[in-house]
Design a protein around this motif. Structure first.
Motif, PDB file in Angstrom:
ATOM      1  N   ARG A 102       0.829  -1.200   0.000  1.00 52.00           N
ATOM      2  CA  ARG A 102       0.000   0.000   0.000  1.00 52.00           C
ATOM      3  C   ARG A 102       0.867   1.255   0.000  1.00 52.00           C
ATOM      4  NH1 ARG A 102      -2.331  -0.660   4.498  1.00 52.00           N
ATOM      5  NH2 ARG A 102      -4.289  -1.637   3.877  1.00 52.00           N
ATOM      6  N   GLU A 103       1.879   1.298   0.840  1.00 51.24           N
ATOM      7  CA  GLU A 103       2.737   2.485   0.920  1.00 51.24           C
ATOM      8  C   GLU A 103       3.527   2.699  -0.366  1.00 51.24           C
ATOM      9  OE1 GLU A 103       3.486   2.517   5.790  1.00 51.24           O
ATOM     10  OE2 GLU A 103       5.081   1.837   4.433  1.00 51.24           O
ATOM     11  N   THR A 104       3.932   1.611  -1.012  1.00 52.93           N
ATOM     12  CA  THR A 104       4.636   1.740  -2.293  1.00 52.93           C
ATOM     13  C   THR A 104       3.722   2.329  -3.351  1.00 52.93           C
ATOM     14  OG1 THR A 104       6.056  -0.156  -1.766  1.00 52.93           O
ATOM     15  CG2 THR A 104       5.899   0.494  -4.081  1.00 52.93           C
ATOM     16  N   ALA A 105       2.482   1.834  -3.412  1.00 51.55           N
ATOM     17  CA  ALA A 105       1.511   2.358  -4.381  1.00 51.55           C
ATOM     18  C   ALA A 105       1.225   3.833  -4.125  1.00 51.55           C
ATOM     19  CB  ALA A 105       0.219   1.544  -4.320  1.00 51.55           C
ATOM     20  N   MET A 106       1.135   4.213  -2.868  1.00 46.87           N
ATOM     21  CA  MET A 106       0.873   5.612  -2.526  1.00 46.87           C
ATOM     22  C   MET A 106       2.054   6.504  -2.906  1.00 46.87           C
ATOM     23  SD  MET A 106      -1.016   5.053   1.171  1.00 46.87           S
ATOM     24  CE  MET A 106      -1.368   6.781   1.432  1.00 46.87           C
TER      25      MET A 106
END
Length: 261
Positions: A234-238
């Protein structure tokens, strides 16, 4: 003139349909296969394939009366992918995700009717490597496809794709799409082969443009949405969304837990 215009449009549409038949599972296509799958007259199909070969869109295959994508398609495909800004930005993010999770990281772009694997970063440290081929078109039941379907702006396109599936499978996918909108993650827990996938959407200013996925064995990749790997995906996508100038939507679960003004 109007009739000529309609004929030209039909010709372009049919060529697109024929090119869409190729993929990792069908790198070579025969006249008979194209005739059956497109439900067109064999003579018509043969005429189109011959003309597309003359134009460089196709080449003769290794089997009699068979064809493969031609040099012009390879040139255009490489150019189109290379021009995607996300392809230039994603490698560093994929490497970081792989370092954080210890599993393979994958970037997929949306093709004609599903995600197409465009970049792969494998983990070179751990002994078990789960990977996927670049260029593979992923089925609609995969975690990456669900992450796209949850946010594609054209709901009619989503409905058409889902309508092509058996009723029982369609119901399960609709539920998974809703879960993705709620959590911001698309999780495919271990399949019969013991492979788990956690995917998250990436957004540009025009909407969803890609998915980031972590792929590994069920032992290496816990599928709980609050597990370390899920948080990392999730943090990578954000982070990639921010670089693309997009806005990562607040998952419904987060909105529901926020106090009202």
């Amino acid at each position: 003139m109007a009739e000529q215009g309609q004929s030209d449009i039909q010709a372009v549409s049919r060529m697109a349909q024929m090119l869409g038949l190729f993929g990792p599972e069908a790198p070579e296509l025969s006249v008979s296969e194209a005739t059956e799958r497109l439900r067109l007259n064999r003579t018509t199909v043969h005429r189109y394939l011959t003309s597309m070969t003359a134009a460089g869109l196709l080449e003769r295959g290794g089997q009699p009366a068979s064809y493969t994508p031609g040099s012009l398609m390879i040139q255009l495909g490489a150019f189109a992918i290379g021009q995607r800004r996300i392809i230039q930005l994603a490698p560093d993010h994929l490497r970081e995700l792989t370092e954080r999770t210890g599993v393979t990281s994958v970037l997929s772009l949306w093709g004609l009717s599903g995600p197409v694997v465009s970049l792969v970063e494998e983990d070179a440290v751990h002994g078990t490597i789960v990977t996927v081929r670049v260029g593979s078109q992923l089925p609609l039941h995969t975690a990456q496809a669900i992450a796209f379907l949850a946010y594609l702006p054209d709901q009619l396109q989503v409905d058409r794709l889902l309508a092509s599936l058996p009723t029982t499978q369609r119901a399960g996918l609709v539920e998974r799409i809703e879960t993705t909108r709620t959590t911001g993650l698309s999780i495919y827990p271990a399949n019969p082969r013991g492979i788990s996938v956690i995917a998250a959407p990436v957004f540009a200013d025009s909407g969803v443009c890609a998915t980031i996925a972590a792929i590994g064995t069920d032992r290496m990749l816990p599928s709980a949405p609050d597990a370390q790997a899920a948080v990392a995906a999730r943090e990578t996508a954000m982070a990639l969304t921010k670089e693309m100038g997009g806005t990562w939507p607040v998952p419904r679960a987060t909105r529901a837990s926020s106090p009202s003004d």
